[in-house]
Design a protein around this motif. Structure first.
Motif, PDB file in Angstrom:
ATOM      1  N   GLY A  91       0.917  -1.373   0.097  1.00  0.00           N
ATOM      2  CA  GLY A  91       0.200  -0.648  -0.447  1.00  0.00           C
ATOM      3  C   GLY A  91       0.577   1.098   0.131  1.00  0.00           C
ATOM      4  N   GLY A  92       0.034   2.694   0.295  1.00  0.00           N
ATOM      5  CA  GLY A  92       0.725   3.580   0.664  1.00  0.00           C
ATOM      6  C   GLY A  92       0.103   4.916   0.305  1.00  0.00           C
ATOM      7  N   CYS A  93       0.412   5.872   0.414  1.00  0.00           N
ATOM      8  CA  CYS A  93       0.378   7.594  -0.338  1.00  0.00           C
ATOM      9  C   CYS A  93      -1.108   7.597  -1.394  1.00  0.00           C
ATOM     10  CB  CYS A  93       0.395   8.371  -0.041  1.00  0.00           C
ATOM     11  SG  CYS A  93       1.762   9.230  -1.126  1.00  0.00           S
ATOM     12  N   HIS A  94      -1.805   8.394  -1.270  1.00  0.00           N
ATOM     13  CA  HIS A  94      -2.007   8.668  -2.218  1.00  0.00           C
ATOM     14  C   HIS A  94      -1.451   9.326  -3.629  1.00  0.00           C
ATOM     15  CE1 HIS A  94      -4.865  11.710  -5.646  1.00  0.00           C
ATOM     16  NE2 HIS A  94      -5.672  10.239  -5.346  1.00  0.00           N
ATOM     17  N   CYS A  95      -0.146   9.700  -3.779  1.00  0.00           N
ATOM     18  CA  CYS A  95       0.429  10.208  -4.757  1.00  0.00           C
ATOM     19  C   CYS A  95       1.684   8.930  -4.802  1.00  0.00           C
ATOM     20  CB  CYS A  95       0.994  11.746  -4.891  1.00  0.00           C
ATOM     21  SG  CYS A  95       2.525  11.554  -3.215  1.00  0.00           S
ATOM     22  N   GLY A  96       1.749   8.014  -4.285  1.00  0.00           N
ATOM     23  CA  GLY A  96       2.967   7.484  -4.290  1.00  0.00           C
ATOM     24  C   GLY A  96       4.340   7.495  -4.200  1.00  0.00           C
ATOM     25  N   ALA A  97       4.199   8.085  -3.589  1.00  0.00           N
ATOM     26  CA  ALA A  97       5.451   8.677  -2.779  1.00  0.00           C
ATOM     27  C   ALA A  97       5.732   7.594  -2.064  1.00  0.00           C
ATOM     28  CB  ALA A  97       5.795  10.170  -2.135  1.00  0.00           C
ATOM     29  N   PHE A 130       2.794  11.257   7.771  1.00  0.00           N
ATOM     30  CA  PHE A 130       2.235  11.126   7.169  1.00  0.00           C
ATOM     31  C   PHE A 130       3.371  11.480   5.496  1.00  0.00           C
ATOM     32  CE2 PHE A 130       1.759  15.209   9.357  1.00  0.00           C
ATOM     33  CZ  PHE A 130       1.885  16.365   8.392  1.00  0.00           C
ATOM     34  N   CYS A 131       2.586  11.633   4.119  1.00  0.00           N
ATOM     35  CA  CYS A 131       3.348  12.143   3.184  1.00  0.00           C
ATOM     36  C   CYS A 131       3.173  13.465   3.264  1.00  0.00           C
ATOM     37  CB  CYS A 131       2.994  11.463   1.330  1.00  0.00           C
ATOM     38  SG  CYS A 131       3.402  11.852   0.139  1.00  0.00           S
ATOM     39  N   LYS A 132       4.636  14.266   2.916  1.00  0.00           N
ATOM     40  CA  LYS A 132       4.806  15.482   2.641  1.00  0.00           C
ATOM     41  C   LYS A 132       3.559  16.419   1.475  1.00  0.00           C
ATOM     42  CE  LYS A 132       9.565  15.474   4.486  1.00  0.00           C
ATOM     43  NZ  LYS A 132      10.737  15.892   4.384  1.00  0.00           N
ATOM     44  N   ARG A 133       3.998  15.350   0.878  1.00  0.00           N
ATOM     45  CA  ARG A 133       3.535  15.689  -0.288  1.00  0.00           C
ATOM     46  C   ARG A 133       2.110  15.848  -1.241  1.00  0.00           C
ATOM     47  NH1 ARG A 133       5.402  12.442  -6.062  1.00  0.00           N
ATOM     48  NH2 ARG A 133       7.746  12.955  -4.490  1.00  0.00           N
ATOM     49  N   CYS A 134       1.386  14.437  -0.119  1.00  0.00           N
ATOM     50  CA  CYS A 134       0.058  14.337  -0.741  1.00  0.00           C
ATOM     51  C   CYS A 134      -0.944  14.458   0.664  1.00  0.00           C
ATOM     52  CB  CYS A 134      -0.420  13.288  -1.197  1.00  0.00           C
ATOM     53  SG  CYS A 134      -0.525  11.958  -0.330  1.00  0.00           S
ATOM     54  N   GLY A 135      -0.221  15.007   1.753  1.00  0.00           N
ATOM     55  CA  GLY A 135      -0.602  14.944   3.591  1.00  0.00           C
ATOM     56  C   GLY A 135      -1.660  13.737   4.126  1.00  0.00           C
ATOM     57  N   VAL A 136      -1.354  12.282   2.991  1.00  0.00           N
ATOM     58  CA  VAL A 136      -1.995  11.053   3.096  1.00  0.00           C
ATOM     59  C   VAL A 136      -1.069  10.508   4.429  1.00  0.00           C
ATOM     60  CG1 VAL A 136      -2.725   8.581   2.383  1.00  0.00           C
ATOM     61  CG2 VAL A 136      -3.532  10.580   1.164  1.00  0.00           C
ATOM     62  N   GLN A 137      -1.336   9.761   5.513  1.00  0.00           N
ATOM     63  CA  GLN A 137      -1.244   9.381   6.455  1.00  0.00           C
ATOM     64  C   GLN A 137      -1.586   7.775   6.088  1.00  0.00           C
ATOM     65  OE1 GLN A 137      -1.402   9.636  11.240  1.00  0.00           O
ATOM     66  NE2 GLN A 137      -2.501   7.947  11.065  1.00  0.00           N
ATOM     67  N   SER A 138      -0.971   7.099   5.707  1.00  0.00           N
ATOM     68  CA  SER A 138      -1.215   5.453   5.299  1.00  0.00           C
ATOM     69  C   SER A 138      -0.432   3.869   6.007  1.00  0.00           C
ATOM     70  CB  SER A 138      -0.457   4.979   4.297  1.00  0.00           C
ATOM     71  OG  SER A 138       1.240   5.354   3.986  1.00  0.00           O
TER      72      SER A 138
END
Length: 141
Positions: free
Chosen positions: A16-22, A81-89
């Motif tokens: 899995g991962g965050c929204h932007c894929g980073a 959380f991802c710095k780019r999209c803000g998603v906490q995966s």
């Protein structure tokens, strides 16, 4: 490197991962997930639902440089959380600082068979932890 078969018997490898894929990760857990729906101040605001795994069953595949962390109060929980999209995966929960809380909605499709959701009264955290029979040991091997 593949883990020893006995160590992860009965578990599946979820990715899995965050929204932007980073940020991408893999985690070994049951196909039947036990999800906690916590109502503490931050989980309520984020609608944070998660299942807990030992750190040894989690692997960050990419994005270490794309992750930032927020802490508050006791600073035991590490809300990443991802710095780019803000998603906490995923994050390191206060209840299990030796493990990871994984957001089931951030898993790739195809490996989850069923989901059971248990409400956790994080708004009265100390009492809930004292009364709960299993949550403290969820990050143990």
């Amino acid at each position: 490197m593949r883990p020893p078969a006995l160590e992860y018997q009965g578990l599946v490898k979820h990715t899995g991962g965050c929204h932007c894929g980073a940020v991408r990760f893999e985690v070994w857990a049951s196909a039947d997930l036990h999800i906690f729906d916590c109502n503490c101040s931050i989980c309520k605001k984020k609608q944070n639902k998660h299942f807990i795994v030992p750190a040894s069953r989690f692997k960050l595949l990419k994005g270490a440089d794309s992750i930032t962390t927020y802490t508050f109060n006791t600073h035991k929980a590490q809300h990443t959380f991802c710095k780019r999209c803000g998603v906490q995966s995923f994050y390191s929960p206060r209840s299990n600082p030796g493990g990871f809380g994984i957001a089931p909605h951030c898993l790739d499709e195809g490996t989850v068979r069923s989901v059971v959701v248990e409400e956790f009264n994080g708004s009265d955290w100390e009492k809930a932890m004292k009364e709960h029979k299993t949550i403290k040991n969820m990050s143990k091997e």
